[in-house]
Design an enzyme around this catalytic site. Structure first.
Site, PDB file in Angstrom:
ATOM      1  N   PHE A 142       0.852  -1.193   0.000  1.00  0.00           N
ATOM      2  CA  PHE A 142       0.000   0.000   0.000  1.00  0.00           C
ATOM      3  C   PHE A 142       0.884   1.238   0.000  1.00  0.00           C
ATOM      4  O   PHE A 142       1.691   1.434   0.919  1.00  0.00           O
ATOM      5  CB  PHE A 142      -0.942  -0.018   1.214  1.00  0.00           C
ATOM      6  CG  PHE A 142      -1.924  -1.157   1.178  1.00  0.00           C
ATOM      7  CD1 PHE A 142      -1.533  -2.454   1.493  1.00  0.00           C
ATOM      8  CD2 PHE A 142      -3.246  -0.940   0.796  1.00  0.00           C
ATOM      9  CE1 PHE A 142      -2.429  -3.513   1.433  1.00  0.00           C
ATOM     10  CE2 PHE A 142      -4.157  -1.993   0.744  1.00  0.00           C
ATOM     11  CZ  PHE A 142      -3.748  -3.281   1.059  1.00  0.00           C
ATOM     12  N   ALA A 150       2.854   6.504   4.816  1.00  0.00           N
ATOM     13  CA  ALA A 150       1.885   6.411   5.904  1.00  0.00           C
ATOM     14  C   ALA A 150       2.089   7.533   6.933  1.00  0.00           C
ATOM     15  O   ALA A 150       1.133   8.177   7.355  1.00  0.00           O
ATOM     16  CB  ALA A 150       1.981   5.047   6.580  1.00  0.00           C
ATOM     17  N   VAL A 169       2.431  -1.723   4.408  1.00  0.00           N
ATOM     18  CA  VAL A 169       2.076  -0.323   4.196  1.00  0.00           C
ATOM     19  C   VAL A 169       3.379   0.471   4.190  1.00  0.00           C
ATOM     20  O   VAL A 169       4.194   0.326   5.104  1.00  0.00           O
ATOM     21  CB  VAL A 169       1.145   0.158   5.330  1.00  0.00           C
ATOM     22  CG1 VAL A 169       0.853   1.653   5.190  1.00  0.00           C
ATOM     23  CG2 VAL A 169      -0.161  -0.640   5.326  1.00  0.00           C
ATOM     24  N   CYS A 170       3.584   1.284   3.160  1.00  0.00           N
ATOM     25  CA  CYS A 170       4.829   2.055   3.064  1.00  0.00           C
ATOM     26  C   CYS A 170       4.925   3.036   4.226  1.00  0.00           C
ATOM     27  O   CYS A 170       4.034   3.872   4.415  1.00  0.00           O
ATOM     28  CB  CYS A 170       4.897   2.805   1.746  1.00  0.00           C
ATOM     29  SG  CYS A 170       6.325   3.916   1.672  1.00  0.00           S
ATOM     30  N   ILE A 171       6.006   2.952   4.957  1.00  0.00           N
ATOM     31  CA  ILE A 171       6.113   3.747   6.186  1.00  0.00           C
ATOM     32  C   ILE A 171       6.210   5.248   5.890  1.00  0.00           C
ATOM     33  O   ILE A 171       5.553   6.050   6.569  1.00  0.00           O
ATOM     34  CB  ILE A 171       7.289   3.247   7.070  1.00  0.00           C
ATOM     35  CG1 ILE A 171       7.267   3.958   8.418  1.00  0.00           C
ATOM     36  CG2 ILE A 171       8.629   3.397   6.389  1.00  0.00           C
ATOM     37  CD1 ILE A 171       8.115   3.279   9.476  1.00  0.00           C
TER      38      ILE A 171
END
Lengths: 130, 98, 119
Positions: free
Chosen positions: A38, A81, A76-78
Site C-alpha cells: 500500500f 503512511a 504499508v509504506c512507512i
C-alpha cells in the site's frame, strides 16, 4: 502464478475495491499473492479508523478481513503512511501522536518491499486513481 | 513483450487515454475500468478515437463498470474479475495508469 | 536475473507528493541495484524544467533527488518528445540528461522492460 499487488488509492476510491476483488479472484483462481503493498494514498485503505456508513460496502474492513483470513503479507509504506497520519502503535509513540490507526495485520516497512515483491512475482499489478 | 494497459479515469478532461493510445504497441491490450468506460459511450468522441485505432480483440472493459453506468457497447469485450486475472497473465505485464 | 522496471512519471512536480513518491520508487530500487528506467511523460516533463524555485511554495527541491538518479544506478532516463513539445519545453534546456523519444520509440521502450509502473 505469483502476483504482487500494489494499491495506490484510499478505501473510498473505486480502485481500492477493484484491487480487493482482483486479489480475491486471483486466490480463487488458484494463484498466489506474494505481497500486498500500500503506497501513496493507498495507505488509507489500511486505516483502522475509517467509519463506513452501515449500508455501504466497507472496503478497508474487507481488506483487513481478506489479509487476516489468508494470512497475506501486507505491507504499508512507512514514509507514505507517516505523511498521511496512518500510524501503528510504535510510530505513534515515536512521534508522540494520540491516534493509532494501523493495527495488525499490517506491517509498516519501506519501498524495498515493493521491489522485492515485484522481483518475486510473475506479475506486478497496480491499482489507483478513480 | 506485450503489455495490458489499464485505465480507470474518464477520458473527458484527462489525457491518460490519449497518451496511452500514442504509445500502445501492436500486441498490447487495453482494459477500461471505472470511469474510463465512459470512453465507450455511443456517439462520443473518445469512442470514435478508440474505433479509429482498430483495437477490436485487444479492447476490454470491466463488465460491472459498464453495467453500473448503463453503457451498452458491442465495441468491447466485457470481462469479469476472473477474466481480468486471466488477462493480466495473458499479457507479459500490466501497466496501470494510476 | 533481476527483472527490469520502468517507472513512468506523469505528475507535475509541485501538486503534492506524487512526483516525489514516484522518484522514491526509483531511488529505492536503485539502492538494491535493480535494472531501472524512468520515463517522464505528460505533465511529468515539468519536473525537468530548468530554473524552478520550489522554495517559493515551501517545497523541497526535486532537482537534487532527480540528479541523484544516476548515482543510485538509475541511468536510463527518458522524456517523451511529444509531451515536451506540447508544453513548449525545448529538449536542450532540461535540468537532467534524458534521452528524448518519439511515440514509436516510447512503445518500444515499454516493450523492452519486464515491468512498468505509471504514476
Amino acid at each position: 502464478m505469483k502476483f504482487a499487488i500494489a494499491v495506490f488509492s484510499p478505501g473510498h476510491a473505486p480502485s481500492s475495491r477493484r484491487a480487493l476483488l482482483f486479489a480475491q479472484a486471483a486466490l480463487a483462481g488458484g494463484h498466489e499473492i506474494v505481497r500486498l503493498f500500500f503506497y501513496q494514498d493507498g495507505v488509507h485503505s489500511a486505516s483502522g479508523n475509517i467509519v463506513t456508513p452501515q449500508d455501504e460496502f466497507d472496503v478497508p474492513a474487507h481488506w483487513r478481513a481478506f489479509v487476516t483470513e489468508h494470512a497475506l503479507d501486507a505491507v504499508v509504506c512507512i514514509a507514505a503512511a507517516l505523511r498521511r497520519g496512518v500510524l501503528n502503535e510504535e510510530e505513534a509513540a515515536r512521534y508522540q501522536r494520540n491516534a493509532v490507526n494501523l493495527p495488525a495485520p499490517w506491517d509498516l516497512s519501506g519501498l524495498g518491499q515493493l521491489h522485492e515483491a515485484a522481483q518475486t512475482a510473475d506479475r506486478l499489478v497496480c491499482f489507483g486513481g478513480d | 513483450m506485450s503489455t495490458l494497459h489499464v485505465i480507470s479515469h474518464s477520458p473527458f478532461g484527462d489525457n491518460r487515454l490519449s497518451s496511452c493510445l500514442c504509445l500502445l504497441g501492436p500486441n498490447d491490450g487495453l482494459l477500461l475500468c471505472g470511469d474510463a468506460v465512459y470512453a465507450l459511450q455511443p456517439g462520443s468522441e473518445p469512442l470514435k478515437t478508440l474505433q479509429a485505432h482498430n483495437l477490436e480483440q485487444r479492447l476490454f472493459a470491466l463488465a460491472e463498470d459498464l453495467q453500473a453506468r448503463a453503457i451498452n457497447s458491442d465495441a468491447v469485450n466485457a470481462v469479469d474479475y476472473p477474466a481480468f486475472v486471466a488477462l493480466s497473465l495473458h499479457y507479459d505485464k500490466v501497466n496501470s495508469w494510476l | 536475473m533481476a527483472k527490469s522496471l520502468l517507472i513512468i512519471s506523469r505528475q507535475a512536480p509541485w501538486a503534492g507528493p506524487s512526483a516525489r513518491e514516484a522518484l522514491d520508487i526509483a531511488l529505492a530500487g536503485g539502492a538494491f541495484d535493480l535494472p531501472l528506467g524512468m520515463l517522464f511523460l505528460d505533465d511529468g516533463v515539468f519536473q525537468l524544467a530548468p530554473g524552478q524555485q520550489p522554495g517559493q511554495v515551501q517545497q523541497k527541491n526535486l532537482a537534487a533527488n532527480l540528479q541523484a538518479l544516476p548515482m543510485f544506478g538509475v541511468e536510463e532516463l527518458f522524456a517523451a518528445g511529444s509531451s515536451l513539445q506540447e508544453r513548449g519545453l525545448p529538449a536542450d534546456s532540461l535540468s537532467l540528461p534524458v534521452k528524448v523519444l518519439d511515440d514509436a520509440a516510447l512503445a518500444a521502450l515499454i516493450e523492452r522492460f519486464d515491468q512498468v509502473v505509471t504514476l
